[in-house]
Write an enzyme that holds these catalytic residues in place. Structure first.
Site, PDB file in Angstrom:
ATOM      1  N   TYR A  94     -77.621 -79.602  23.676  1.00 52.78           N
ATOM      2  CA  TYR A  94     -78.353 -80.715  23.082  1.00 52.78           C
ATOM      3  C   TYR A  94     -78.475 -81.864  24.065  1.00 52.78           C
ATOM      4  O   TYR A  94     -77.677 -81.995  25.001  1.00 52.78           O
ATOM      5  CB  TYR A  94     -77.682 -81.205  21.794  1.00 52.78           C
ATOM      6  CG  TYR A  94     -76.326 -81.862  21.989  1.00 52.78           C
ATOM      7  CD1 TYR A  94     -76.220 -83.231  22.200  1.00 52.78           C
ATOM      8  CD2 TYR A  94     -75.150 -81.107  21.952  1.00 52.78           C
ATOM      9  CE1 TYR A  94     -74.971 -83.845  22.375  1.00 52.78           C
ATOM     10  CE2 TYR A  94     -73.910 -81.706  22.125  1.00 52.78           C
ATOM     11  CZ  TYR A  94     -73.829 -83.066  22.340  1.00 52.78           C
ATOM     12  OH  TYR A  94     -72.607 -83.665  22.527  1.00 52.78           O
ATOM     13  N   CYS A  95     -79.476 -82.711  23.837  1.00 54.89           N
ATOM     14  CA  CYS A  95     -79.594 -83.985  24.547  1.00 54.89           C
ATOM     15  C   CYS A  95     -79.576 -85.090  23.488  1.00 54.89           C
ATOM     16  O   CYS A  95     -79.000 -84.890  22.414  1.00 54.89           O
ATOM     17  CB  CYS A  95     -80.849 -84.026  25.423  1.00 54.89           C
ATOM     18  SG  CYS A  95     -82.408 -83.886  24.526  1.00 54.89           S
ATOM     19  N   PHE A  96     -80.171 -86.227  23.752  1.00 54.09           N
ATOM     20  CA  PHE A  96     -80.047 -87.325  22.791  1.00 54.09           C
ATOM     21  C   PHE A  96     -80.836 -87.068  21.509  1.00 54.09           C
ATOM     22  O   PHE A  96     -80.306 -87.180  20.403  1.00 54.09           O
ATOM     23  CB  PHE A  96     -80.492 -88.651  23.412  1.00 54.09           C
ATOM     24  CG  PHE A  96     -80.287 -89.823  22.493  1.00 54.09           C
ATOM     25  CD1 PHE A  96     -79.012 -90.220  22.130  1.00 54.09           C
ATOM     26  CD2 PHE A  96     -81.369 -90.513  21.960  1.00 54.09           C
ATOM     27  CE1 PHE A  96     -78.808 -91.273  21.257  1.00 54.09           C
ATOM     28  CE2 PHE A  96     -81.181 -91.574  21.092  1.00 54.09           C
ATOM     29  CZ  PHE A  96     -79.895 -91.962  20.742  1.00 54.09           C
TER      30      PHE A  96
END
Length: 369
Positions: A94-96
């Protein structure tokens, strides 16, 4: 290939490994306990790309990002991701927001022959889920609090139960002027995330009443989530009782014996430095309550503490520490708790020693099941 997921509940209930591809500065502000930071961009790179985005827009920012993360730099990061994927084939990345960065990492992994799913919505969506989870638990799980004088062993009651949240354990702090540990406290977001995951697992196990220690809003440097704290202000209490002698002995174990052991564990090759850090901890903790003690009382307790430390350093004997502990309880902690109990008397539903309190709370838990 496994599908991308929005099943946040399953991720946290099952401690699914997570690969966080945000920059280190983002990860340090708050992450999830089962996550590992393997960033797409370093902090400086992210800052440059962000500035470009503001000045020239998304396409220019993407182009700059590709120019910054290329060649050997790119290959090193892909290799780190591949190693993580191999070790954690059941995980997700995941990222932000679950957007460009995580999609790009997915693509580069695919180019390397590996399909790896991402969390839709990313960190922001998972964080929102945990905040809502903890708020719902506070509102729906009828908190009951364990209160009592300092040194009665409230934390021991909390850890003996299957339906409790350990606020001090998650904050890595004992909730008093002497409450810090040799290791640092977590970031505020990490504290909240871990509490929320604990609450999620309790609810999944069918718990309908959560037991917590009676705490102020602040535990060291960690603040209790507002909804939980508000519910705690109206919750019923059980009052834990123990003899003065037992309380002194317990505090001696916590603040002296165990704390020195913690500092020695931090500096295993330097016992003198460990003892110096321990001395600083004790004397500094007493100094922090100087105004509340008053100059004369502080001087008296400080002298007792210094003499006890000297004796301990010379012989290893900790018995002399009982003097300042007895004075601290008599003149500082106990008057505060007597006042608090009077204010909370109407909320006390049961009183007893540790065994009686644990038995009563377990019986309440069984009745709620």
């Amino acid at each position: 290939m496994r599908d991308n997921t929005e099943d946040f509940r399953s991720l946290f209930l099952n401690d699914v490994p997570l690969m966080d591809v945000r920059a280190p500065v983002e990860f340090d502000k708050g992450a999830f306990p089962q996550s590992v930071n393997l960033p797409l961009m370093a902090d400086v790179e992210r800052q440059k790309v962000g500035t470009m985005y503001k000045q020239q827009g998304q396409q220019a920012a993407i182009a700059l990002g590709h120019s910054l993360v290329c060649g050997k730099v790119k290959q090193a990061r892909v290799d780190a991701w591949l190693a993580h994927v191999k070790a954690n084939p059941e995980g997700y990345l995941y990222c932000f927001r679950g957007g460009l960065r995580s999609q790009l990492v997915q693509q580069w992994l695919a180019d390397a022959g590996v399909q790896y799913p991402r969390v839709v919505g990313g960190y922001k969506a998972m964080r929102r889920f945990l905040i809502d989870t903890l708020d719902a638990a506070a509102l729906e799980c009828s908190p009951i609090l364990v209160a009592g004088m300092t040194g009665t062993g409230k934390t021991e009651v909390i850890t003996a139960l299957d339906n409790s949240l350990d606020l001090e354990g998650r904050a890595n702090h004992r909730g008093s002027s002497f409450g810090r540990h040799a290791t640092p406290q977590p970031a505020q977001i990490d504290f909240e995330n871990r509490l929320a995951i604990d609450a999620l697992k309790l609810r999944a196990a069918g718990v309908t009443q959560i037991v917590l220690e009676d705490e102020g809003r602040i535990v060291g440097s960690c603040s209790l989530p507002l909804t939980l704290y508000r519910e705690m202000q109206e919750a019923p209490l059980v009052w834990l009782e123990d003899s003065f002698e037992n309380r002194v002995t317990r505090i001696l174990g916590d603040y002296v014996v165990n704390m020195l052991a913690e500092y020695r564990a931090q500096q295993p090759g330097d016992p003198e430095a460990a003892f110096a850090a321990f001395e600083t901890y004790l004397l500094g903790s007493l100094q922090r309550i100087y105004k509340r003690l008053g100059g004369d009382r502080h001087s008296e307790l400080n002298a007792l503490m210094e003499a006890a430390l000297a004796e301990q350093k010379r012989t290893g004997d900790v018995h002399a520490h009982r003097g300042w502990i007895e004075g601290l309880l008599t003149h500082y902690y106990d008057p505060m708790y007597v006042y608090q109990r009077e204010n909370k008397r109407s909320r006390v539903v049961f009183s007893g020693d540790q065994a009686e309190i644990v038995a009563w709370l377990r019986d309440q838990h069984q009745r709620q099941a």
